[in-house]
Design a protein around this motif. Sequence first.
Motif, mmCIF file in Angstrom:
data_model
loop_
_atom_site.group_PDB
_atom_site.id
_atom_site.type_symbol
_atom_site.label_atom_id
_atom_site.label_comp_id
_atom_site.label_asym_id
_atom_site.label_seq_id
_atom_site.Cartn_x
_atom_site.Cartn_y
_atom_site.Cartn_z
ATOM 1 N N ASP A 121 0.801 -1.215 0.000
ATOM 2 C CA ASP A 121 0.000 0.000 0.000
ATOM 3 C C ASP A 121 0.836 1.268 0.000
ATOM 4 O OD1 ASP A 121 -2.352 -1.297 -0.143
ATOM 5 O OD2 ASP A 121 -2.826 -1.194 1.987
ATOM 6 N N GLN A 122 2.137 1.130 -0.063
ATOM 7 C CA GLN A 122 3.004 2.297 0.016
ATOM 8 C C GLN A 122 3.154 2.917 -1.371
ATOM 9 O OE1 GLN A 122 6.183 1.881 2.754
ATOM 10 N NE2 GLN A 122 7.494 3.370 1.744
ATOM 11 N N THR A 123 2.053 3.469 -1.897
ATOM 12 C CA THR A 123 2.049 4.098 -3.213
ATOM 13 C C THR A 123 1.753 5.583 -3.064
ATOM 14 O OG1 THR A 123 -0.281 3.518 -3.492
ATOM 15 C CG2 THR A 123 1.348 2.009 -4.409
ATOM 16 N N GLN A 124 2.266 6.364 -3.989
ATOM 17 C CA GLN A 124 2.085 7.803 -3.935
ATOM 18 C C GLN A 124 1.276 8.274 -5.130
ATOM 19 O OE1 GLN A 124 6.605 8.319 -2.810
ATOM 20 N NE2 GLN A 124 5.586 10.266 -2.567
ATOM 21 N N LEU A 125 0.650 9.438 -4.967
ATOM 22 C CA LEU A 125 -0.095 10.085 -6.030
ATOM 23 C C LEU A 125 0.575 11.406 -6.370
ATOM 24 C CD1 LEU A 125 -3.741 9.541 -4.720
ATOM 25 C CD2 LEU A 125 -2.608 8.286 -6.552
ATOM 26 N N ALA A 126 0.527 11.770 -7.644
ATOM 27 C CA ALA A 126 1.077 13.058 -8.040
ATOM 28 C C ALA A 126 0.241 14.188 -7.439
ATOM 29 C CB ALA A 126 1.100 13.171 -9.562
ATOM 30 N N LYS A 127 0.804 15.346 -7.360
ATOM 31 C CA LYS A 127 0.131 16.496 -6.769
ATOM 32 C C LYS A 127 -1.203 16.748 -7.466
ATOM 33 C CE LYS A 127 0.710 21.429 -5.786
ATOM 34 N NZ LYS A 127 1.603 22.598 -5.898
ATOM 35 N N GLY A 128 -2.249 16.865 -6.665
ATOM 36 C CA GLY A 128 -3.575 17.152 -7.205
ATOM 37 C C GLY A 128 -4.412 15.942 -7.550
ATOM 38 N N LEU A 129 -3.815 14.749 -7.627
ATOM 39 C CA LEU A 129 -4.583 13.556 -7.947
ATOM 40 C C LEU A 129 -5.247 12.990 -6.690
ATOM 41 C CD1 LEU A 129 -2.372 11.537 -10.448
ATOM 42 C CD2 LEU A 129 -4.331 13.001 -10.931
ATOM 43 N N SER A 130 -6.438 12.457 -6.858
ATOM 44 C CA SER A 130 -7.168 11.849 -5.744
ATOM 45 C C SER A 130 -7.756 10.523 -6.183
ATOM 46 C CB SER A 130 -8.314 12.759 -5.279
ATOM 47 O OG SER A 130 -7.839 13.985 -4.790
ATOM 48 N N GLU A 131 -7.820 9.587 -5.242
ATOM 49 C CA GLU A 131 -8.572 8.366 -5.472
ATOM 50 C C GLU A 131 -9.383 8.075 -4.209
ATOM 51 O OE1 GLU A 131 -5.843 5.315 -6.488
ATOM 52 O OE2 GLU A 131 -5.023 5.093 -4.461
ATOM 53 N N PHE A 132 -10.540 7.411 -4.404
ATOM 54 C CA PHE A 132 -11.454 7.243 -3.291
ATOM 55 C C PHE A 132 -12.382 6.070 -3.568
ATOM 56 C CE2 PHE A 132 -13.075 10.423 -6.250
ATOM 57 C CZ PHE A 132 -14.282 9.863 -6.632
ATOM 58 N N GLY A 133 -13.091 5.670 -2.530
ATOM 59 C CA GLY A 133 -14.113 4.645 -2.662
ATOM 60 C C GLY A 133 -15.133 4.792 -1.549
ATOM 61 N N LEU A 134 -16.415 4.672 -1.885
ATOM 62 C CA LEU A 134 -17.492 4.711 -0.903
ATOM 63 C C LEU A 134 -18.457 3.578 -1.224
ATOM 64 C CD1 LEU A 134 -19.008 6.017 1.450
ATOM 65 C CD2 LEU A 134 -20.146 7.511 -0.224
ATOM 66 N N THR A 182 1.592 12.142 0.054
ATOM 67 C CA THR A 182 0.236 11.654 -0.176
ATOM 68 C C THR A 182 -0.409 11.356 1.172
ATOM 69 O OG1 THR A 182 0.784 10.674 -2.327
ATOM 70 C CG2 THR A 182 -1.177 9.838 -1.221
ATOM 71 N N LEU A 183 -1.598 11.931 1.411
ATOM 72 C CA LEU A 183 -2.318 11.723 2.653
ATOM 73 C C LEU A 183 -3.658 11.067 2.362
ATOM 74 C CD1 LEU A 183 -1.705 15.130 4.491
ATOM 75 C CD2 LEU A 183 -0.375 13.012 4.668
ATOM 76 N N GLY A 184 -4.171 10.329 3.354
ATOM 77 C CA GLY A 184 -5.443 9.653 3.152
ATOM 78 C C GLY A 184 -6.166 9.419 4.461
ATOM 79 N N ALA A 185 -7.470 9.138 4.351
ATOM 80 C CA ALA A 185 -8.302 8.801 5.497
ATOM 81 C C ALA A 185 -9.244 7.683 5.095
ATOM 82 C CB ALA A 185 -9.086 10.017 5.979
ATOM 83 N N ASN A 186 -9.667 6.880 6.077
ATOM 84 C CA ASN A 186 -10.596 5.787 5.786
ATOM 85 C C ASN A 186 -11.487 5.528 6.986
ATOM 86 O OD1 ASN A 186 -9.203 3.535 7.472
ATOM 87 N ND2 ASN A 186 -7.539 4.307 6.159
#
Length: 845
Positions: free
Chosen positions: A360-373, A407-411
């Motif tokens: 899971d140690q992957t990064q996203l370029a500036k401004g890119l987002s990924e999500f799931g609901l 890259t920051l995230g929440a779940n």
Amino acid sequence: MPKHRIQPAVITGFAILIVPSHALAAAATFGAAQAVNPIAAAAGGSSIASPPIAPPARQVRLNPTGRPIILTVPLKDGATYLGDIPLTIGADDTLLFPADRLFQLLTPIIAPDALDALRSNFAGKTQLSPEDLAPTGLSLTYNPRTLELVLTIPVERRASRDLSVSALDRARLGSFYQPASASAYLNVRGTFDLTETGPDTGFADPILFLDGAVRLGNVVAESDAIWSPGRDGADFQRLGSRLVYDDIAHLIRFSAGDLRPQVRGFQATPEIAGLSLSRSYSVLNPQQVIRPRGDRTFRLERPSTVEVVVNGQQVRRVQLAPGTYNLRDFPFAQGGNDVRLNVLDDTGRREVLQFNIFLDQTQLAKGLSEFGLYAGVKAPLEATGPNYSNDWIVTGFVRHGISDAVTLGANFQADAQIQMGGGEAVFGTPLGSFGTHLAYSHTKGFGDGFAVQGTFQRLIQHGDGQSDSFNLFAEHRSRKFAPVTFYLAENQYDFEAGGGYTHAFSTEFYAGVDGRYSKGRAAVPDLQSYRAFTGWRLTPLVNLSTEFRYNQDSRGKEYSGFLTLTINIGRSSSLRSEYDTRENRVRMSYQTLHGSGVGSYTVIADAERSDLGSTMAVNASYFANRAELGFSHYGNFAGDFGTSISQRSSFRLGTSIAMADGAISIGRPIYDSFAIIKPHRSLAKGDVLVEPSPFGYTANSGALGAATLPSLSSYAERTIPVDVVGAPARIDIGQGSFKVFPAYRSGYVLQVGSDYNLTAMGTMIDRDGQPIALMAGQAIELAHPDRPPVTLFTNRIGRFGATGLAPGKWRIEMLDQAKSVYLLTIPEDATGIVRVGEITPEKDR
């Protein structure tokens, strides 16, 4: 192949066919033996590397024709397809490719500053070679067996983003054939078992796995099921069904039905029926055999044979019943930070599931987002299908590229019993890549808990091309921490920590160490595992690897060793012998791969003995045009191949039926999207070959009149070359390739050849009876005036030839002084060359 079928318009796709096959076969030997840096292979997070492969002593010619040839080949970043690029192989085997196209394909995966430096270094150059790129740290090699260019990019030059996003970069897309407005397919995979020795001998009832999809416009309905006629219990088990809509403009997938949640960090993967929306830059897996439940558990829905590969080495093959398994149940998996399970269930389905602390140690370029609901009700799979309960459940995550380095995230996850929230962060620094996951949970009537995990990775590049790999991890879970569906969870270990280091001393030898420590709670004993390993290329065909291990668990301390000797036999076969001091296990295996595409086959056979008994196994697969056939046998013996305990043989068949805009075809099983390739009637009894190469072809039209290409991937460019064997002389098959960009589970109907394959020949006379000499004109089809006109010319005596006509009426407009106009009628039953004799202008224009 007949020369008349190699048209100038298809030279880029088929120039390789003019190279003598014996030369290409020799070149493939060289291409298959290119050097591999073992440390670079380990950089994805595993601390073990594959044995390095040195280049052969003698280089075989890539192009012995004496003249340059031009190919259109795939460019890959490892296994990731980036796009097609023209490649010129010179008479002296030099390789050249367009600089602009290379920079275009590199844009999504190279760091912006590194890409700017490349453009600056090669300003003014229109063509580049691999030698030009070498000083920049980029390595590009050509594989003549697979006809592709493969990039090796230093980690420090990579952009901080998921590589798969490049497949959805709309700026790269050009003109593509469009998928059918309505398409569908059904896969049928069946297994028929014979038990020769054991508790239940004789033939067992067959088991059929059915999966398919229907696409209407932009909406997909998909489902899969197991049918076991004649067996005890339910004959039919529906595994899941859903509707899917992809909004490609905004990169959002909407689903309704039995959902397939994606999770992050410490989240579990619940079985949900409901609604979802998600954005992921990864290509979705169209089939699911194993359902992960958390980061260290997996679920088998069918009886399965499971091969366990730890740090790149197969350590055990076991037969497991359906159920949920925890990796801690496998004592031989302790200490491994990279565990892969190869699963073959009793319907013949295959799947690979990988567990790695760093995945899971992957990064996203500036401004890119990924999500799931994902929200709905719990729907656990039972004997006849999902059981839709009244218990609500929701899970989701979001990740965002704050910068190219952060890259920051929440779940979160919640149901009536458990609520859990968490966060993640990945930092790319000059020192290395740092990752962390945090989570907090509340369980009704049980209490609160938390979990934290940290990882570190670094790839150390050296000036001589070698590199070192270094990684660390640590994790803590409180006793009462629990994600959803894990009520009264048992976290037996207070914390775990480990790491590894690998160094390549040369292209022939590497070595490394790694270790892992788990601190048990209460009566649970501590676990320790430490390992030192080496890999040595003794000759270009022989590799030796060793392991020395120390383990401590509830059974006490254990010292052991592991030795592997691999001998490559030719280009496609190998012999492997292993010895493990634990239980004195000795294993010999042989595997071979023959051919490519239709008519190819693989055979894997092995024998194993240990203090616990002995086994023999064979697994063979054959790829026909319309089906995949398989046979496997597994035997278990007492002692050293003494009394037979159990013997079971399995016969497998996999096929598909596909439909798209009225066309129907039968072929091998379809995994995502597909294409039906049909020959035009003008080809008569010609056989259309799909993706031909010197090593075989993927499919052919054959007696059924249509071929199925079953392996198109969603949202990835694909160029499909074709050729025809046995067509009438001088028949034009068209451009010889089709460029497609498939949508999710889409189908294509592609026709080879067309009505526009006729040539009209005659003489033009003006009103005065004189030939119209040395003049140009154009022929326009009256029924389809929007089609591009056909250009034609006359010679000194007025003779002309117009190529690319179809049956029907045509208007010919000449550019002579009188602006002469002719009407030409091509008969419906015309073939090849139509001789029209002398033609005169129309009197009334």
